[in-house]
Design a protein around this motif. Structure first.
Motif, PDB file in Angstrom:
ATOM      1  N   ARG A 112      62.646  29.548  -7.308  1.00  0.00           N
ATOM      2  CA  ARG A 112      61.864  28.418  -7.812  1.00  0.00           C
ATOM      3  C   ARG A 112      60.539  28.895  -8.413  1.00  0.00           C
ATOM      4  NH1 ARG A 112      60.835  23.831  -3.530  1.00  0.00           N
ATOM      5  NH2 ARG A 112      59.254  25.288  -2.785  1.00  0.00           N
ATOM      6  N   ARG A 204      53.286  11.118 -11.335  1.00  0.00           N
ATOM      7  CA  ARG A 204      52.921  12.521 -11.184  1.00  0.00           C
ATOM      8  C   ARG A 204      53.541  13.378 -12.287  1.00  0.00           C
ATOM      9  NH1 ARG A 204      57.052  15.480  -9.326  1.00  0.00           N
ATOM     10  NH2 ARG A 204      55.834  17.270  -8.700  1.00  0.00           N
ATOM     11  N   LYS A 214      56.414  23.868  -9.564  1.00  0.00           N
ATOM     12  CA  LYS A 214      55.428  23.707  -8.494  1.00  0.00           C
ATOM     13  C   LYS A 214      54.110  24.245  -9.026  1.00  0.00           C
ATOM     14  CE  LYS A 214      55.628  23.901  -3.438  1.00  0.00           C
ATOM     15  NZ  LYS A 214      56.084  22.538  -3.117  1.00  0.00           N
ATOM     16  N   TYR A 219      49.610  18.316  -8.686  1.00  0.00           N
ATOM     17  CA  TYR A 219      48.896  17.860  -7.495  1.00  0.00           C
ATOM     18  C   TYR A 219      47.579  17.189  -7.872  1.00  0.00           C
ATOM     19  CZ  TYR A 219      52.285  19.581  -4.223  1.00  0.00           C
ATOM     20  OH  TYR A 219      53.422  19.727  -3.498  1.00  0.00           O
ATOM     21  N   GLU A 250      59.425  10.833  -5.840  1.00  0.00           N
ATOM     22  CA  GLU A 250      59.073  11.676  -4.706  1.00  0.00           C
ATOM     23  C   GLU A 250      58.023  10.994  -3.859  1.00  0.00           C
ATOM     24  OE1 GLU A 250      59.051  15.891  -4.932  1.00  0.00           O
ATOM     25  OE2 GLU A 250      58.840  15.791  -7.105  1.00  0.00           O
ATOM     26  N   GLY A 252      54.638  11.949  -2.127  1.00  0.00           N
ATOM     27  CA  GLY A 252      53.611  12.983  -1.997  1.00  0.00           C
ATOM     28  C   GLY A 252      54.200  14.322  -2.405  1.00  0.00           C
ATOM     29  N   SER A 253      54.226  15.271  -1.490  1.00  0.00           N
ATOM     30  CA  SER A 253      54.819  16.569  -1.799  1.00  0.00           C
ATOM     31  C   SER A 253      56.126  16.749  -1.036  1.00  0.00           C
ATOM     32  CB  SER A 253      53.839  17.678  -1.456  1.00  0.00           C
ATOM     33  OG  SER A 253      53.461  17.549  -0.109  1.00  0.00           O
ATOM     34  N   MET A 254      56.894  15.667  -0.962  1.00  0.00           N
ATOM     35  CA  MET A 254      58.189  15.710  -0.286  1.00  0.00           C
ATOM     36  C   MET A 254      59.239  14.993  -1.119  1.00  0.00           C
ATOM     37  SD  MET A 254      57.092  14.906   3.667  1.00  0.00           S
ATOM     38  CE  MET A 254      56.046  13.506   3.283  1.00  0.00           C
ATOM     39  N   ASN A 255      60.483  15.384  -0.938  1.00  0.00           N
ATOM     40  CA  ASN A 255      61.600  14.664  -1.547  1.00  0.00           C
ATOM     41  C   ASN A 255      61.967  13.486  -0.647  1.00  0.00           C
ATOM     42  OD1 ASN A 255      62.492  17.895  -2.394  1.00  0.00           O
ATOM     43  ND2 ASN A 255      62.240  16.357  -3.986  1.00  0.00           N
ATOM     44  N   LEU A 275      60.718  17.801  -8.046  1.00  0.00           N
ATOM     45  CA  LEU A 275      60.684  19.173  -7.528  1.00  0.00           C
ATOM     46  C   LEU A 275      61.947  19.410  -6.696  1.00  0.00           C
ATOM     47  CD1 LEU A 275      59.594  21.499  -5.395  1.00  0.00           C
ATOM     48  CD2 LEU A 275      58.695  21.538  -7.718  1.00  0.00           C
ATOM     49  N   GLY A 277      63.388  20.712  -3.819  1.00  0.00           N
ATOM     50  CA  GLY A 277      62.939  21.203  -2.521  1.00  0.00           C
ATOM     51  C   GLY A 277      63.986  22.073  -1.835  1.00  0.00           C
ATOM     52  N   VAL A 278      63.507  23.114  -1.167  1.00  0.00           N
ATOM     53  CA  VAL A 278      64.399  23.950  -0.351  1.00  0.00           C
ATOM     54  C   VAL A 278      64.908  23.115   0.822  1.00  0.00           C
ATOM     55  CG1 VAL A 278      64.495  26.009   1.116  1.00  0.00           C
ATOM     56  CG2 VAL A 278      63.187  26.064  -1.034  1.00  0.00           C
ATOM     57  N   THR A 279      64.039  22.270   1.372  1.00  0.00           N
ATOM     58  CA  THR A 279      64.444  21.419   2.492  1.00  0.00           C
ATOM     59  C   THR A 279      65.465  20.387   2.023  1.00  0.00           C
ATOM     60  OG1 THR A 279      62.121  21.636   3.137  1.00  0.00           O
ATOM     61  CG2 THR A 279      63.506  20.235   4.512  1.00  0.00           C
ATOM     62  N   ARG A 280      65.215  19.771   0.860  1.00  0.00           N
ATOM     63  CA  ARG A 280      66.162  18.813   0.281  1.00  0.00           C
ATOM     64  C   ARG A 280      67.540  19.434   0.164  1.00  0.00           C
ATOM     65  NH1 ARG A 280      68.478  17.938  -4.643  1.00  0.00           N
ATOM     66  NH2 ARG A 280      68.709  15.788  -5.419  1.00  0.00           N
ATOM     67  N   GLY A 320      60.377  18.216   3.406  1.00  0.00           N
ATOM     68  CA  GLY A 320      59.627  19.290   2.752  1.00  0.00           C
ATOM     69  C   GLY A 320      59.258  20.322   3.802  1.00  0.00           C
ATOM     70  N   THR A 321      58.821  21.478   3.361  1.00  0.00           N
ATOM     71  CA  THR A 321      58.534  22.579   4.279  1.00  0.00           C
ATOM     72  C   THR A 321      57.503  22.213   5.345  1.00  0.00           C
ATOM     73  OG1 THR A 321      59.118  24.235   2.653  1.00  0.00           O
ATOM     74  CG2 THR A 321      57.577  24.929   4.372  1.00  0.00           C
TER      75      THR A 321
HETATM   76  C1  PLP Z   1      56.977  21.738  -2.503  1.00  0.00           C
HETATM   77  C2  PLP Z   1      57.330  20.343  -2.881  1.00  0.00           C
HETATM   78  C3  PLP Z   1      58.393  19.644  -2.282  1.00  0.00           C
HETATM   79  C4  PLP Z   1      59.174  20.173  -1.101  1.00  0.00           C
HETATM   80  O1  PLP Z   1      59.826  21.381  -1.336  1.00  0.00           O
HETATM   81  P1  PLP Z   1      60.244  22.306  -0.099  1.00  0.00           P
HETATM   82  O2  PLP Z   1      60.789  23.510  -0.763  1.00  0.00           O
HETATM   83  O3  PLP Z   1      61.258  21.568   0.666  1.00  0.00           O
HETATM   84  O4  PLP Z   1      59.006  22.559   0.695  1.00  0.00           O
HETATM   85  C5  PLP Z   1      58.696  18.378  -2.752  1.00  0.00           C
HETATM   86  N1  PLP Z   1      57.978  17.812  -3.746  1.00  0.00           N
HETATM   87  C6  PLP Z   1      56.941  18.442  -4.327  1.00  0.00           C
HETATM   88  C7  PLP Z   1      56.191  17.769  -5.404  1.00  0.00           C
HETATM   89  C8  PLP Z   1      56.584  19.733  -3.920  1.00  0.00           C
HETATM   90  O5  PLP Z   1      55.557  20.331  -4.500  1.00  0.00           O
END
Ligand code: PLP
Length: 375
Positions: A112, A204, A214, A219, A250, A252-255, A275, A277-280, A320-321
């Motif tokens: 990524r 965003r 990313k 942000y 999304e 915030g910073s999570m899926n 984005l 996400g690795v967690t997604r 998210g992470t």
């Molecule tokens: C980093 C991020 C995520 C989550 O990604 P992970 O790899 O799961 O941590 C989701 N949305 C946004 C906007 C991000 O910057």
């Protein structure tokens, strides 16, 4: 891209990039470090070292090293300060019961990071190089990996345009750094649902923009809507798509994911503004393995609102992470305020949190080979 063979690159003969360690001669005293590790506050204290490398068109990636953590020397004309040519990553490393230290799917962060670099016209860093840099830093600062339940060492790799030049073009000097910060369990023991405010008319990312990368700029654009969410009494902001202002993107910073009463899990498709996400990806992998139907598609807010009112939407969560899985108990916005289920975390949400954290902390078998040992 292949590993550079420039003499200053630090590359070894077998082609694996090498980050030689220049030890910090005045590291944090052990007692002080222990105080930090006993009560980590996210992103406030950093370890004794940082990893770094520098790119120019002539040298490629060079000057790899691990050195004492400290302020950067940056020319005030450095392009990143003016035009925001910057990308970052975020991943955690976890201490297992036997003292070993592991990263969760770090090759996905590396891939990524390279994709983000392409979008921001920054030079790509190989996966091997990315992995070597984090391994070198974590080995140098292994005493900073916390042992408390649910804690971890958060790694922040990032890349900045450091060339001193005010012309608008991709910089011809770029710095790559990795810093690390001890992190406590996100939920401090409890698994508390959060409230979400759906942003009204502020976005965003737009089609063709940088939403899938990313980068710091995304942000910066999210800060005002996040502030407005807080003014409405909500913990986090949910963004809708910029093109139609109707589809979930999304949180915030999570899926974001939505569960319906037939057991299907729905999540916005990766349309280019979201984005990846690795967690997604890991959540979707686990759900499919369990035989659940996963639907990646455009999700209208109106559909979720109606489902919440009628009880056909049973769970909503973000991933998210930072928090792994975040249950959502309340969804509000201009003209609506809805409780998700009975407001407490649902069974699928809770089970995913347990499964993922079990793999990350080594208490469940890593049948997928997702964990990569660093120490
Ligand atoms: C980093 C991020 C995520 C989550 O990604 P992970 O790899 O799961 O941590 C989701 N949305 C946004 C906007 C991000 O910057």
């Amino acid at each position: 891209m292949t590993t550079t063979t420039h003499p200053r690159s630090g590359a070894t003969h077998d082609g694996v990039p090498h980050y030689p360690v220049h030890r910090n001669l005045s590291p944090c005293p052990a007692e002080q470090r222990q105080q930090v590790l006993d009560a980590p506050r996210f992103g406030t204290r950093f370890t004794d070292h940082m990893a770094r490398a520098r790119w120019t068109p002539d040298t490629g990636w060079a000057d790899r090293r691990v050195e004492a953590y400290g302020p950067l020397r940056l020319d005030p004309a450095a392009a990143v300060l003016h035009y925001g040519q910057e990308i970052f990553e975020g991943l955690k490393v976890y201490r297992h019961g036997d003292g070993s230290v592991w990263a969760f799917r770090p090759a996905l962060n590396a891939a990524r990071f390279a994709a983000s670099a392409r979008r921001l016209a920054l030079p790509e860093l190989d996966t091997d190089d990315f992995l070597a840099s984090i391994a070198a830093l974590v080995n140098a600062d292994v005493d900073w990996v916390p042992t408390l339940p649910g804690s971890s060492l958060y790694l922040r790799p990032f890349m900045i345009a450091s060339e001193a030049f005010l012309g608008v073009r991709p910089a011809a000097q770029v710095d790559y750094l990795v810093i690390a910060s001890p992190a406590a369990s996100y939920f401090g023991g409890g698994f508390e649902p959060v409230s979400i405010w759906v942003a009204d008319g502020q976005h965003r990312a737009g089609p063709g923009g940088t939403g899938a990368a990313k980068c710091g700029g995304n942000y910066a654009a999210s800060l005002l809507p996040q502030q407005q969410a807080a003014e409405h009494g909500c913990d986090q902001v949910c963004f809708l798509d910029a093109a139609t202002n109707t589809l979930l993107e999304e949180i915030g910073s999570m899926n974001v994911l939505v569960v319906t009463d037939d057991g299907t899990v729905h999540t916005p498709e990766l349309s280019g503004t979201i984005l990846s996400g690795v967690t997604r990806r890991s959540v979707l992998d686990l759900l499919r393995e369990q035989g659940r139907t996963v639907s990646e598609r455009p999700i209208p807010l109106a559909e979720v609102r109606e489902g919440l009112r009628e009880g056909t939407v049973t769970e909503v969560f973000a991933c998210g992470t930072a928090a792994v899985i975040t249950p959502i108990g309340r969804l509000a916005g201009a003209g609506f305020d809805l409780t998700v289920g009975d407001g407490s975390p649902g069974p699928i949400t809770s089970a995913l949190h347990a499964t993922l954290t079990g793999i990350q902390y080594g208490t469940s078998a890593d049948v997928h080979g997702w964990m990569r040992r660093l120490v």
